[in-house]
Design a protein around this motif. Structure first.
Motif, PDB file in Angstrom:
ATOM      1  N   CYS B 339      32.619  45.350  36.799  1.00  0.00           N
ATOM      2  CA  CYS B 339      33.139  44.132  37.407  1.00  0.00           C
ATOM      3  C   CYS B 339      33.436  43.139  36.288  1.00  0.00           C
ATOM      4  O   CYS B 339      32.963  43.287  35.166  1.00  0.00           O
ATOM      5  N   ARG B 340      34.256  42.156  36.578  1.00  0.00           N
ATOM      6  CA  ARG B 340      34.616  41.148  35.568  1.00  0.00           C
ATOM      7  C   ARG B 340      33.890  39.857  35.935  1.00  0.00           C
ATOM      8  O   ARG B 340      34.328  39.139  36.836  1.00  0.00           O
ATOM      9  N   PRO B 341      32.753  39.590  35.290  1.00  0.00           N
ATOM     10  CA  PRO B 341      31.892  38.482  35.722  1.00  0.00           C
ATOM     11  C   PRO B 341      32.638  37.152  35.792  1.00  0.00           C
ATOM     12  O   PRO B 341      33.522  36.881  34.972  1.00  0.00           O
ATOM     13  N   ASP B 342      32.280  36.348  36.796  1.00  0.00           N
ATOM     14  CA  ASP B 342      32.825  35.000  36.882  1.00  0.00           C
ATOM     15  C   ASP B 342      31.756  34.014  36.400  1.00  0.00           C
ATOM     16  O   ASP B 342      30.782  34.418  35.777  1.00  0.00           O
ATOM     17  N   ASP B 343      31.951  32.727  36.699  1.00  0.00           N
ATOM     18  CA  ASP B 343      31.021  31.724  36.172  1.00  0.00           C
ATOM     19  C   ASP B 343      29.875  31.402  37.117  1.00  0.00           C
ATOM     20  O   ASP B 343      29.126  30.453  36.890  1.00  0.00           O
ATOM     21  N   LYS B 354      32.641  29.202  44.324  1.00  0.00           N
ATOM     22  CA  LYS B 354      33.396  29.172  43.068  1.00  0.00           C
ATOM     23  C   LYS B 354      33.552  30.553  42.445  1.00  0.00           C
ATOM     24  O   LYS B 354      34.025  30.677  41.316  1.00  0.00           O
ATOM     25  N   GLY B 355      33.165  31.590  43.163  1.00  0.00           N
ATOM     26  CA  GLY B 355      33.241  32.939  42.616  1.00  0.00           C
ATOM     27  C   GLY B 355      34.670  33.464  42.577  1.00  0.00           C
ATOM     28  O   GLY B 355      35.551  32.963  43.283  1.00  0.00           O
ATOM     29  N   SER B 356      34.878  34.485  41.772  1.00  0.00           N
ATOM     30  CA  SER B 356      36.240  34.988  41.570  1.00  0.00           C
ATOM     31  C   SER B 356      36.785  35.729  42.783  1.00  0.00           C
ATOM     32  O   SER B 356      37.982  35.988  42.874  1.00  0.00           O
ATOM     33  N   LEU B 357      35.916  36.086  43.724  1.00  0.00           N
ATOM     34  CA  LEU B 357      36.420  36.776  44.914  1.00  0.00           C
ATOM     35  C   LEU B 357      36.933  35.796  45.957  1.00  0.00           C
ATOM     36  O   LEU B 357      37.600  36.197  46.907  1.00  0.00           O
ATOM     37  N   ARG B 359      37.175  33.398  49.171  1.00  0.00           N
ATOM     38  CA  ARG B 359      36.804  33.672  50.561  1.00  0.00           C
ATOM     39  C   ARG B 359      37.620  34.873  50.987  1.00  0.00           C
ATOM     40  O   ARG B 359      38.845  34.860  50.836  1.00  0.00           O
ATOM     41  N   PHE B 360      36.977  35.917  51.466  1.00  0.00           N
ATOM     42  CA  PHE B 360      37.720  37.154  51.735  1.00  0.00           C
ATOM     43  C   PHE B 360      37.126  37.899  52.919  1.00  0.00           C
ATOM     44  O   PHE B 360      35.955  37.724  53.247  1.00  0.00           O
ATOM     45  N   GLU B 364      37.101  44.044  53.157  1.00  0.00           N
ATOM     46  CA  GLU B 364      37.509  44.404  51.800  1.00  0.00           C
ATOM     47  C   GLU B 364      36.330  44.814  50.918  1.00  0.00           C
ATOM     48  O   GLU B 364      36.531  45.251  49.782  1.00  0.00           O
ATOM     49  N   PRO B 367      36.275  48.863  49.901  1.00  0.00           N
ATOM     50  CA  PRO B 367      37.222  49.233  48.842  1.00  0.00           C
ATOM     51  C   PRO B 367      36.813  48.697  47.468  1.00  0.00           C
ATOM     52  O   PRO B 367      36.952  49.403  46.461  1.00  0.00           O
ATOM     53  N   LEU B 368      36.290  47.476  47.416  1.00  0.00           N
ATOM     54  CA  LEU B 368      35.846  46.930  46.138  1.00  0.00           C
ATOM     55  C   LEU B 368      34.689  47.745  45.561  1.00  0.00           C
ATOM     56  O   LEU B 368      34.646  48.032  44.366  1.00  0.00           O
TER      57      LEU B 368
END
Lengths: 381, 381
Positions: B339-343, B354-357, B359-360, B364, B367-368
């Motif tokens: 995974c590509r860490p966020d802040d 504030k996460g990189s995903l 609101r989803f 999903e 699949p992730l």
């Protein structure tokens, strides 16, 4: 501007991605002036091929507008496909005396040998169709059939494993029966020609596909679009959506020069930069960093032209860590007089996470660009 | 890992949610190492039941894969439903001499009484079908019909208000006519048996539904999945998508022990923790905080197993303030090597915003997870 394979993963030692490691003052300036986000190329978790990833950026739903392997392979060698052409990917392979496949790649014959064998196969004549046999690389080639009433709903002759015989090509729809016969005739004649060319003494075909007719970007958007790309496949993809391909040279430098030269002739440019993806596929983290820095250094030439809208993103991520395309989201920026700037101060995966566009489908990029160019009319009264 | 009812609302005095009030060093560590976001369980504004919320997390579109009330009630008591079984929710109720309903819950008879009455109704014989009458709690029970050619397109006998008579069950499709007759025969025989059991002198049936056949997670994902859950309904939901249910004990402690014990036998685990939801439903803010802290304390046992991908979220929010499921988004984290860490530095509603995903949709998540386990192939060439 598409920086191919732009998205990355952190370097284990620095914790920074390729883009975050690169010095990119110009991209950062655009990110600061514009709006940012992260594009989801196809669908969360899906690693895209180059074909569907670009179609999505051009605004063509990649689940609806699909491109077969044969077609993409032909585009990749700059073959001038026409609507209706059936293209198929070919391998030279090695067969024993019983007709059983020993090696699906004929020991990866040299590209020179491939060129020579393709010339021999190019002599094959088949009633009612024209055909071309074009070398790709090593054991790989493309066959293109052109004629009336030919169809691509055909099974592969390639069984995809050794120890089996090549299969008959079978029609997968009633209308494709005649084309199956033509394909099998081609295979029989190729076999005869290659009989004494051990180890490359047979062909395997897979991925029959017909050059699709997509509505052009002119029809869809009312634009006069041009493509600047050094790699054939991206030029081919551009033609598929009706872009004119301008002479783009071989380097980033030449691509930006082509942009300046043709700037007043078109009102939309797709500028494709390949090098970041190539470095990513090679696992060359710092090579990818340099490729991104090279683009950034050339960027003032684009900015001097003062385009109404600039979009910069990638078609997909190619983290050096994975040495391959990946499913990760891709940094995106859009800069125009009329965008509403967010708080993003630099162009990076981390910074774009906080952009006002959030995480969004690549398919939404073109409508945003058109809106920012004031080219969309109001919806409803 | 699903922490049931994880999402919450701020405590009026502290301004912090249950999760924000809990000490969760291990969840914070995973959030910091991984990527975060907020899941939308079903659709914005929709408060989900447990069935659809879990199906969405398993990757099954809850608008397409629906589960009827009778089926869910049967799963909730661990009834071993088989494909084709028709299940219906029952209430004991009170009727007057005229056959008019006075109390739809028969004064909420005791669970002991319910068990006794269900035993009596279990003696009912109906031609061509087997049937079971199983107690749930207080006035609630489940009837399951098993046989050939039975269908669930049936109206309720429960008019859902007092002052009316129980309704005839009517077939809502031609094929269900025979089943309507069977259902009415059951009701008539139940009425006769209960004649002297005032206040529980009648039954009301609603939510006829047939045990659905969903494609299994093995078929869909190629996984060998196992479920760890202490509550029957979640075990039943897991079986519905083809998971094997392992012996999970009664406590969080035992659930994590079961995970370790079976770790090498499966390649996917659904671990369900119920306590946070229960406390939320009770309006017990600090009980929910403690439930979350208990999970966090057990987490190192999971982390020691070094799974390729860890996802932690809830099926929905259950804010203690509302004492019920709610429509609010739910914190989500995914941690993997790729995974590509966020802040995001901690696991909370506020931080996950504030996460990189972003609101989803819960849909999903699978699949992730599969992408991060490198289990998905490329889309297109």
């Amino acid at each position: 501007m598409v920086i191919d394979g732009l998205g990355g993963l952190p370097h284990p030692e620095t914790g920074k991605t390729e883009l975050e490691s690169a010095q990119t003052p110009n991209l950062d300036y655009l990110a600061k002036k514009g709006i940012c986000g992260l594009i989801e190329p196809i669908s969360p978790g899906l690693t895209p091929g180059s074909g569907p990833a670009h179609l999505a950026l051009f605004g063509y739903d990649p689940f609806r507008f699909t491109i077969g392997r044969g077609t993409l392979e032909a585009l990749g060698i700059d073959f001038p496909l026409q609507k209706g052409d059936v293209a198929v990917r070919g391998n030279f392979c090695t067969m024993d005396n019983e007709g059983v496949i020993l090696d699906r790649r004929a020991g990866r014959v040299s590209t020179e040998k491939c060129i020579e064998l393709c010339q021999q196969l190019g002599e094959i004549k088949i009633d009612k169709v024209r055909l071309w046999v074009s070398p790709v690389k090593e054991h790989r080639f493309v066959v293109v059939f052109r004629g009336d009433n030919i169809y691509a709903e055909l099974s592969d002759s390639d069984p995809q494993q050794v120890g089996q015989r090549p299969k008959q090509v079978v029609a997968l729809s009633p209308q494709a029966k005649q084309t199956a016969t033509l394909a099998n005739e081609f295979i029989a004649k190729a076999k005869a020609i290659l009989a004494n060319s051990y180890p490359a003494n047979m062909v395997l075909l897979r991925g029959f596909s017909q050059y699709p007719h997509f509505p052009s970007m002119s029809e869809v958007y009312g634009l006069k679009p041009a493509a600047i790309a050094t790699y054939p496949m991206y030029r081919g993809l551009s033609k598929l959506v009706g872009m004119e391909v301008v002479d783009s040279g071989d380097s980033v430098e030449e691509e930006f020069a082509a942009l300046a030269q043709h700037y007043t002739t078109y009102d939309f440019f797709f500028l494709h930069v390949k090098q970041a993806d190539t470095a990513g596929e090679d696992g060359d983290f710092w090579g990818k960093v340099r490729a991104i820095e090279e683009v950034d250094a050339a960027l003032p030439r684009l900015m001097d032209l003062q385009p109404e809208v600039i979009m910069v993103t990638g078609d997909h991520s190619t983290p050096a860590l994975l040495r391959a395309h990946s499913w990760h989201t891709v940094p995106f920026l859009l800069c125009s007089r009329f965008c509403r700037p967010d708080d993003v101060l630099e162009f990076s995966e981390r910074a774009c996470t906080k952009g006002s566009l959030g995480r969004f489908p690549a398919l939404e990029a073109m409508p945003l660009a058109l809106a920012n160019a004031l080219k969309l009319t109001k919806f409803g009264a």
